[in-house]
Design a protein around this motif. Structure first.
Motif, short mmCIF file in Angstrom:
data_model
loop_
_atom_site.label_atom_id
_atom_site.label_comp_id
_atom_site.label_asym_id
_atom_site.label_seq_id
_atom_site.Cartn_x
_atom_site.Cartn_y
_atom_site.Cartn_z
N SER A 181 -35.65 -14.16 -24.19
CA SER A 181 -35.19 -12.89 -23.64
C SER A 181 -33.72 -12.69 -23.98
O SER A 181 -32.97 -13.66 -24.17
CB SER A 181 -35.39 -12.87 -22.13
OG SER A 181 -36.76 -12.91 -21.80
N HIS A 182 -33.32 -11.42 -24.08
CA HIS A 182 -31.93 -11.01 -24.33
C HIS A 182 -31.51 -11.20 -25.80
O HIS A 182 -30.33 -11.02 -26.12
CB HIS A 182 -30.93 -11.74 -23.42
CG HIS A 182 -31.36 -11.83 -22.00
ND1 HIS A 182 -31.61 -10.72 -21.22
CD2 HIS A 182 -31.63 -12.91 -21.22
CE1 HIS A 182 -31.99 -11.10 -20.02
NE2 HIS A 182 -32.03 -12.42 -19.98
N MET A 183 -32.44 -11.56 -26.67
CA MET A 183 -32.07 -11.80 -28.06
C MET A 183 -31.88 -10.49 -28.82
O MET A 183 -32.28 -9.42 -28.36
CB MET A 183 -33.13 -12.66 -28.75
CG MET A 183 -34.43 -11.95 -29.08
SD MET A 183 -35.64 -13.05 -29.88
CE MET A 183 -34.72 -13.62 -31.32
N VAL A 184 -31.27 -10.61 -30.01
CA VAL A 184 -31.19 -9.51 -30.96
C VAL A 184 -31.98 -9.91 -32.19
O VAL A 184 -31.81 -11.02 -32.72
CB VAL A 184 -29.74 -9.18 -31.35
CG1 VAL A 184 -29.69 -8.05 -32.37
CG2 VAL A 184 -28.92 -8.80 -30.12
N HIS A 233 -19.85 -6.43 -23.00
CA HIS A 233 -20.51 -5.69 -24.07
C HIS A 233 -22.02 -5.95 -24.00
O HIS A 233 -22.52 -6.89 -24.63
CB HIS A 233 -19.96 -6.11 -25.43
CG HIS A 233 -18.48 -5.95 -25.57
ND1 HIS A 233 -17.87 -4.73 -25.77
CD2 HIS A 233 -17.47 -6.87 -25.51
CE1 HIS A 233 -16.55 -4.90 -25.85
NE2 HIS A 233 -16.29 -6.18 -25.69
N PRO A 234 -22.75 -5.14 -23.25
CA PRO A 234 -24.19 -5.39 -23.07
C PRO A 234 -24.99 -5.39 -24.37
O PRO A 234 -26.05 -6.02 -24.44
CB PRO A 234 -24.62 -4.24 -22.15
CG PRO A 234 -23.38 -3.80 -21.46
CD PRO A 234 -22.28 -4.00 -22.45
N ASP A 235 -24.50 -4.69 -25.40
CA ASP A 235 -25.22 -4.63 -26.66
C ASP A 235 -24.84 -5.73 -27.64
O ASP A 235 -25.29 -5.74 -28.79
CB ASP A 235 -24.99 -3.27 -27.34
CG ASP A 235 -25.86 -2.18 -26.74
OD1 ASP A 235 -26.69 -2.51 -25.88
OD2 ASP A 235 -25.72 -1.01 -27.13
N ILE A 236 -23.99 -6.65 -27.20
CA ILE A 236 -23.67 -7.83 -28.01
C ILE A 236 -24.31 -9.04 -27.35
O ILE A 236 -24.17 -9.24 -26.14
CB ILE A 236 -22.14 -8.02 -28.14
CG1 ILE A 236 -21.52 -6.87 -28.92
CG2 ILE A 236 -21.83 -9.35 -28.84
CD1 ILE A 236 -19.99 -6.94 -29.02
N ARG A 237 -25.01 -9.85 -28.14
CA ARG A 237 -25.69 -11.01 -27.61
C ARG A 237 -25.24 -12.26 -28.37
O ARG A 237 -25.00 -12.21 -29.59
CB ARG A 237 -27.21 -10.84 -27.71
CG ARG A 237 -27.70 -9.55 -27.04
CD ARG A 237 -27.47 -9.56 -25.52
NE ARG A 237 -27.69 -8.28 -24.90
CZ ARG A 237 -28.88 -7.83 -24.48
NH1 ARG A 237 -29.97 -8.55 -24.70
NH2 ARG A 237 -28.97 -6.66 -23.88
N LEU A 238 -25.15 -13.37 -27.66
CA LEU A 238 -24.58 -14.61 -28.19
C LEU A 238 -25.60 -15.74 -28.15
O LEU A 238 -26.30 -15.91 -27.15
CB LEU A 238 -23.35 -15.01 -27.37
CG LEU A 238 -22.34 -13.91 -27.02
CD1 LEU A 238 -21.27 -14.45 -26.07
CD2 LEU A 238 -21.71 -13.32 -28.28
N LEU A 239 -25.66 -16.51 -29.22
CA LEU A 239 -26.51 -17.70 -29.27
C LEU A 239 -25.68 -18.85 -29.83
O LEU A 239 -25.16 -18.75 -30.95
CB LEU A 239 -27.74 -17.47 -30.14
CG LEU A 239 -28.77 -18.61 -30.12
CD1 LEU A 239 -29.52 -18.64 -28.79
CD2 LEU A 239 -29.76 -18.47 -31.27
N GLN A 240 -25.52 -19.92 -29.07
CA GLN A 240 -24.69 -21.05 -29.51
C GLN A 240 -25.57 -22.27 -29.75
O GLN A 240 -26.26 -22.75 -28.86
CB GLN A 240 -23.63 -21.37 -28.45
CG GLN A 240 -22.57 -22.35 -28.93
CD GLN A 240 -21.42 -22.46 -27.94
OE1 GLN A 240 -21.63 -22.77 -26.77
NE2 GLN A 240 -20.22 -22.21 -28.40
#
Length: 517
Positions: A29-32, A136-143
């Motif tokens: 969930s929450h991915m782009v 920034h709700p339209d920016i998503r982060l994956l580390q």
């Protein structure tokens, strides 16, 4: 009866767990998702089951059958930028991921300049304000978690439970360059943006390069041979490494040189402190070096003091007026030592430091303000100056631990290759410090890296990188600079199509390898 009931419940729970479709860690969930691309889903389900995937953007279900091992591969075609959407996975039991956006996805990799977080150890310029404004709700982060592997892994490990929406908390320890790039794209394109932070400080380019591509680059023949001969068998490679390391240790073991550590040695040569000695007086040197400095103090220091030596790469034993006061380890660990009462006195005091460097840069480094001695009354005296040094002994090349993050292919295998099923728009790269001194090799190495990444994703995707920022004393003409040579090697990467280089020589800091601008 109770035991049988417990066993039956355990069995049913196990069946339920097996029934649920298992997703790759980077699908959450929450991915782009990259717009107008093909997403390959490598799923795990019940053996022989029919697996269905239904995205809400078109409600069209795709199906496949899990093999005897429960593996099932399906493909989804993503729409134009938009969302949020939901995607449902079903093999008899449903799993749904929600708040899925479609837009631009970029993979950001490299060493510490790419790793440098907005806050944390990085603290970019105006970081407090940047954190407050990072909503920034339209920016998503994956580390991606920092792990190594001698063989390509099936999935990545993550530092959090999947993708995170960009806000003050999620961005604090995230790559600042990846975040700022995503913010700029989001503002300019007005589409959702996802960025993957896949970085590890201090790592060389060969650790991020695929084996076959690396085999064409001169200088890595021993590692390539070992990986091929042992068929990526970590146990066999570990035994070979231990044999090599024992042989290396035997050649290095001998007593330290003898001298009076309480007396400034008159015939030693000068070395500027703080600075990595490779950048000043000892290029490409690994080994043991003694450094000394004499400082005039008043009587207030006799009650004790704080001695700060910035950071020391890698290990140190520190003496004051011949008394050992501390030992330290770790190239990036601050050295803040306590000098007890009675060790210092009014007049000239001699600080002696034994520095052992086994690989990469060495010496006392950091900012000038981090090298000082301070009395209990708060009187601080800077120790940033020319120190005296003497080489005790140099080290032959130390065998690289096969589990090290610096070992060729280890990061490509563990952190990069498992992501290839996730479509991306392109790559950002900021790396080079760990390869300074090997500029001639860096030219073909970077081309091999770019080519192997593009082959992994099956397309000539954009590859944008940062040329090393300004570091060390500015000079218009640098005939012997290994940093200048590495920058020129970076330029040659532009010979590959669809590449771009950001020049940062004017944004650097001569005393900080991690410029905050």
């Amino acid at each position: 009866m109770k035991k049988a009931l417990f066993t039956g419940i355990t069995f049913l729970v196990a069946l339920a767990v097996q029934a649920k479709v298992q997703l790759p860690n980077y699908i959450s969930s929450h991915m782009v998702l990259q717009q107008q691309a093909t997403l390959t889903l490598r799923l795990q389900a019940r053996a022989g089951s029919t697996v269905s995937v239904t995205p809400s953007w078109n409600q069209q279900t795709v199906q496949g059958t899990a093999d005897a091992n429960g593996r099932c591969t399906l493909q989804l075609t993503t729409p134009k930028a938009g969302g949020p959407y939901a995607v449902t996975f079903d093999d008899g039991e449903r799993t749904t991921i929600t708040d899925v956006l479609v837009g631009e996805v970029w993979l950001c990799s490299g060493q510490s300049n790419m790793e440098m977080p907005v806050s944390g150890w990085g603290k970019v310029m105006n970081y407090e304000q940047e954190l407050v404004q990072a909503h920034h709700p339209d920016i998503r982060l994956l580390q991606v978690k920092r792990i190594t592997s001698n063989t390509p892994k099936d999935d990545v490990e993550l530092t959090a439970a999947g993708w995170q929406e960009c806000h003050t908390g999620s961005v604090a320890e995230f790559s600042s360059i990846a975040y700022f790039y995503a913010r700029e794209l989001n503002r300019a394109l007005r589409v959702p943006v996802g960025v993957l932070d896949c970085s590890w400080g201090g790592t060389p380019a060969e650790a991020w390069t695929e084996l076959e591509a690396l085999s064409a680059v001169a200088g890595f023949e021993p590692q390539v041979k070992a990986l091929r001969e042992h068929r990526h068998d970590s146990n066999a490679m570990e035994q070979e490494y231990r044999r090599q390391f024992a042989a290396w240790q035997a050649t290095q073991a001998r007593p330290d040189m003898e001298f009076d550590k309480a007396t400034l040695q008159p015939d030693w040569a000068p070395m500027p402190v703080p600075a990595a000695w490779e950048t000043t007086v000892l290029p490409n040197f690994d080994g043991v070096v003694w450094l000394q400095y004499a400082v005039e103090l008043d009587a207030s220091f006799a009650d004790g003091a704080r001695l700060s030596l910035g950071m020391i790469d890698d290990d140190d034993v520190t003496f004051v007026n011949g008394h050992e006061v501390a030992r330290g380890s770790g190239w990036d660990q601050p050295r803040l030592y306590t000098v007890g009462s009675g060790v210092l006195h009014a007049g000239k005091n001699v600080i002696t430091v034994r520095v052992q460097d086994t690989a990469g840069n060495g010496g006392i480094h950091g900012t000038p303000g981090s090298v000082f001695i301070e009395s209990q009354t708060g009187q601080r005296i800077s120790l940033a100056d020319n120190w005296q040094y003497k080489v005790d002994r140099s080290y032959e090349a130390r065998p690289e631990n096969i589990h090290s993050q610096n070992y060729p292919t280890n990061l490509y295998n563990a952190m990069l290759s498992p992501l290839a099923s996730l479509p991306v728009k392109g790559f950002l790269w900021y790396q080079g410090c760990a390869n300074v001194g090997r500029a001639a090799q860096y030219n073909p190495l970077m081309k091999a890296l770019v080519t192997s990444w593009r082959r992994l994703w099956g397309a000539d995707l954009p590859f944008y990188f940062v040329q090393l920022a300004g570091y060390q004393a500015p000079s218009d003409y640098q005939p012997g600079s290994e940093w200048a040579a590495l920058r020129q090697a970076q330029v040659t990467t532009l010979e590959l199509p669809n590449t771009g280089m950001a020049v940062a020589i004017d944004l650097g800091n001569p005393i900080d390898i991690h410029p905050k601008n």
